[in-house]
Scaffold this active site. Structure first.
Site, PDB file in Angstrom:
ATOM      1  N   ASP A   1       0.839  -1.188   0.000  1.00  0.00           N
ATOM      2  CA  ASP A   1       0.000   0.000   0.000  1.00  0.00           C
ATOM      3  C   ASP A   1       0.877   1.241   0.000  1.00  0.00           C
ATOM      4  O   ASP A   1       2.013   1.211   0.461  1.00  0.00           O
ATOM      5  CB  ASP A   1      -0.911   0.021   1.228  1.00  0.00           C
ATOM      6  CG  ASP A   1      -2.010  -1.031   1.130  1.00  0.00           C
ATOM      7  OD1 ASP A   1      -2.313  -1.458  -0.011  1.00  0.00           O
ATOM      8  OD2 ASP A   1      -2.543  -1.414   2.178  1.00  0.00           O
TER       9      ASP A   1
ATOM     10  N   TYR B   1       4.382  -8.999   7.669  1.00  0.00           N
ATOM     11  CA  TYR B   1       4.114  -7.599   7.981  1.00  0.00           C
ATOM     12  C   TYR B   1       4.423  -7.316   9.432  1.00  0.00           C
ATOM     13  O   TYR B   1       4.207  -8.176  10.294  1.00  0.00           O
ATOM     14  CB  TYR B   1       2.631  -7.277   7.777  1.00  0.00           C
ATOM     15  CG  TYR B   1       2.105  -7.563   6.406  1.00  0.00           C
ATOM     16  CD1 TYR B   1       2.084  -6.562   5.436  1.00  0.00           C
ATOM     17  CD2 TYR B   1       1.603  -8.822   6.082  1.00  0.00           C
ATOM     18  CE1 TYR B   1       1.581  -6.810   4.167  1.00  0.00           C
ATOM     19  CE2 TYR B   1       1.099  -9.083   4.818  1.00  0.00           C
ATOM     20  CZ  TYR B   1       1.090  -8.081   3.865  1.00  0.00           C
ATOM     21  OH  TYR B   1       0.589  -8.325   2.625  1.00  0.00           O
TER      22      TYR B   1
ATOM     23  N   TYR C   1      -5.592  -9.623   2.755  1.00  0.00           N
ATOM     24  CA  TYR C   1      -5.758  -8.202   3.070  1.00  0.00           C
ATOM     25  C   TYR C   1      -5.522  -8.014   4.562  1.00  0.00           C
ATOM     26  O   TYR C   1      -6.350  -8.380   5.385  1.00  0.00           O
ATOM     27  CB  TYR C   1      -7.155  -7.723   2.697  1.00  0.00           C
ATOM     28  CG  TYR C   1      -7.386  -7.639   1.208  1.00  0.00           C
ATOM     29  CD1 TYR C   1      -6.729  -6.661   0.446  1.00  0.00           C
ATOM     30  CD2 TYR C   1      -8.252  -8.503   0.568  1.00  0.00           C
ATOM     31  CE1 TYR C   1      -6.943  -6.564  -0.923  1.00  0.00           C
ATOM     32  CE2 TYR C   1      -8.477  -8.412  -0.806  1.00  0.00           C
ATOM     33  CZ  TYR C   1      -7.826  -7.438  -1.539  1.00  0.00           C
ATOM     34  OH  TYR C   1      -8.039  -7.339  -2.882  1.00  0.00           O
TER      35      TYR C   1
END
Ligand SMILES: [Zn+2]
Ligand SMILES: [Zn+2]
Length: 409
Positions: free
Chosen positions: A231, A297, A369
Site C-alpha cells: 500500500d 508484515y 488483506y
C-alpha cells in the site's frame, strides 16, 4: 518437374535476376548462395536446350535488381545505428506487396515446394554486409537492436530492444506509490490540481529507481515490474521486494550493476534503496508477476482499551492458521471484482506495546488483506481481530518486512 524444365518455365515469365531465379529452388540447397545457384541453373538450361548462355540483362521483374543495392542498404543501416551501443543485431525487411505477390504467383503457378522468400534473402545478405562493416554478429533470437528496411520508402527504422535487471527494493518512506499514477482530474495531461505534472504523486518507487537508470543507460524510459505491491502508506523494509526493471530503448548497454546500484541509492537516499542482483530477460517479468509470494508484515494496531495482554494473545492465537474469508475490501471495491477469497495467516505474533498501540507481526499468504484482517471491514472479513475481541481494532501503521517466493528454487 526436373530442374531444367523448371528453369525454362521460370525464365519464360520474363527477365529475372540470378538471386530471384536461385531462390525459387532455394531450400534444395546445394551449398550455393542463391545467385550462384541461379547462375548454375541458367548455364545448365542453356546447355540442355542447346542455346547460347545469356546472363541476366535488363531489370528483374520480381525484385527490380534489389540485390545490387545490398551494400547501399548496409550503409544506411550503419548510419541508423550511429550512437547506439550494441553487440548483436538483426535485419528485417518490409517488402512492398507487389514484389511479394510477384514471386508468390510463380510459386503457386509452378507448385514450388521449397522457395525462399525475397525477404529472408535480403535480411541475410544485408545482415552479412552490416556484420562485416561493424564487426558485430547477427542474432536471430535475441538481438540487442533491430533494423527494419522499408523497401518502398528507402528508409531504415531502428528498434532498440530493452534490457532487464533483477533486484530487490526497500521503500523507507511512507506515501510513495510503487508506480506512477496519472492525476485523477486531468488523467496525465497536466492541470492545476496536479501542479501541471500530470501526476497524483511527485515520485514513485518506479521513478526513484528508474530516473537514475534512464540517465545511465541513455534510455527512453524505465518500467518497474514488482512481485506484488505494498500500500502507498506502507513501508517495504527488511528483505525488500523482488522486482524486474525494464529499461526501454537504451542507447548504452554496458552499465555496471554495482555502479547503477550506487547511483540509484545515492539519488533516492532515505526514500528507496535497491540491491541489484543480476541481469535477466523478459521472461522473468511474467514469472515474478504471477509468483505467489508470502509476506510478513509488522503492524501497529490500535485497540480500544482496556485490554489484557492475555486476551490479545489468545485472540491472535485464534486467527492463526484458520481459513479467513475476505470479501473484496471497501477501499478497493471500486477497482476490483467483488468476490470472497479464502486466505490464511500462517504466523501471528505479539511483539510489544508502543504508546499508541500494539506491535504485531503477521505472515500471510499472497493476497491476504492485512488491514481488513484486523478491522474486519464491517463484517466483510471474517474472522477478524475486531470480531474476536468484540471491540474495534485497526492498523495505524504498516510495514512489509519480508517478501518471499513460494516457488521451489
Ligand atoms: Zn530479382
Ligand atoms: Zn492533473
Amino acid at each position: 518437374m526436373d530442374l531444367i524444365a523448371l528453369t525454362g518455365k521460370i525464365l519464360a515469365y520474363g527477365e529475372v535476376c540470378d538471386h530471384c531465379l536461385g531462390r525459387m529452388v532455394g531450400k534444395r540447397s546445394f551449398g550455393l548462395s542463391n545467385d550462384q545457384r541461379g547462375n548454375a541453373l541458367r548455364v545448365s538450361y542453356a546447355l540442355a536446350v542447346n542455346e547460347p548462355f545469356l546472363p541476366h540483362q535488363g531489370t528483374c521483374w520480381i525484385c527490380q535488381d534489389l540485390f545490387l543495392q545490398v551494400g547501399e542498404w548496409a550503409g544506411r543501416v550503419e548510419a541508423a545505428f550511429e550512437g547506439i551501443e550494441f553487440e548483436t543485431f538483426l535485419i528485417g525487411t518490409r517488402v512492398p506487396p507487389l514484389m511479394a505477390e510477384s514471386e508468390e504467383m510463380v510459386w503457386s503457378d509452378l507448385s514450388l515446394t521449397s522457395p525462399e522468400p525475397l525477404k529472408s534473402e535480403m535480411n541475410r545478405e544485408v545482415g552479412k554486409a552490416v556484420g562485416q562493416i561493424l564487426g558485430k554478429e547477427a542474432d536471430l533470437t535475441n538481438p540487442d537492436v533491430l533494423a527494419i528496411l522499408d523497401l518502398s520508402t528507402g528508409e531504415v527504422g531502428i528498434q532498440v530492444n530493452p534490457l532487464f535487471f533483477y533486484g530487490r527494493y526497500r521503500k523507507l518512506e511512507r506515501g510513495i506509490p510503487q508506480t506512477h499514477w496519472d492525476c485523477r482530474v486531468c488523467r496525465g495531461a497536466g492541470c492545476e490540481r496536479c501542479n501541471f505534472t500530470g501526476k497524483m504523486y511527485q515520485d514513485s518507487v518506479e521513478e526513484l529507481i528508474g530516473r537514475p537508470a534512464v540517465d545511465l543507460f541513455s534510455a527512453k524510459g524505465a518500467v518497474l515490474h514488482g512481485a506484488g505491491r505494498e500500500d502507498i502508506d506502507a513501508r517495504m523494509i527488511g528483505t525488500g521486494r523482488p522486482f524486474v526493471m525494464e529499461i526501454v530503448a537504451p542507447a548504452r548497454r554496458t552499465v555496471d550493476l554495482q555502479v547503477l546500484q550506487e547511483t540509484i541509492n545515492r539519488s533516492a537516499v532515505g526514500r528507496v534503496e535497491v540491491s541489484l542482483e543480476r541481469w535477466t530477460r523478459r521472461g522473468e517479468v511474467e514469472t515474478i508477476k504471477s509468483d505467489k509470494m508470502y509476506k510478513k508484515y509488522r503492524i501497529l494496531v490500535e485497540i480500544q482499551d482496556p485490554l489484557s495482554l492475555h486476551e490479545l494473545r489468545s485472540a491472535l492465537e485464534a486467527l492463526k492458521g484458520v481459513t479467513i474469508y475476505q470479501r473484496t475490501p471497501q477501499r478497493v471495491a471500486h477497482r476490483r471484482a467483488d468476490k470472497i477469497r479464502e486466505r490464511h495467516a500462517t504466523e501471528i505474533t505479539y511483539h510489544g506495546r508502543e504508546q499508541d498501540g500494539y506491535v504485531i507481526e503477521v505472515t500471510g499468504e499472497a493476497g491476504l488483506y492485512i488491514k481488513e484482517l484486523i478491522s474486519g471491514d464491517n463484517g466483510r472479513t471474517r474472522p477478524s481481530l475486531t470480531e474476536i475481541l468484540g471491540r474495534p481494532a485497526q492498523v495505524s501503521r504498516l510495514d512489509v518486512v519480508q517478501v518471499e517466493s513460494t516457488r521451489e528454487e
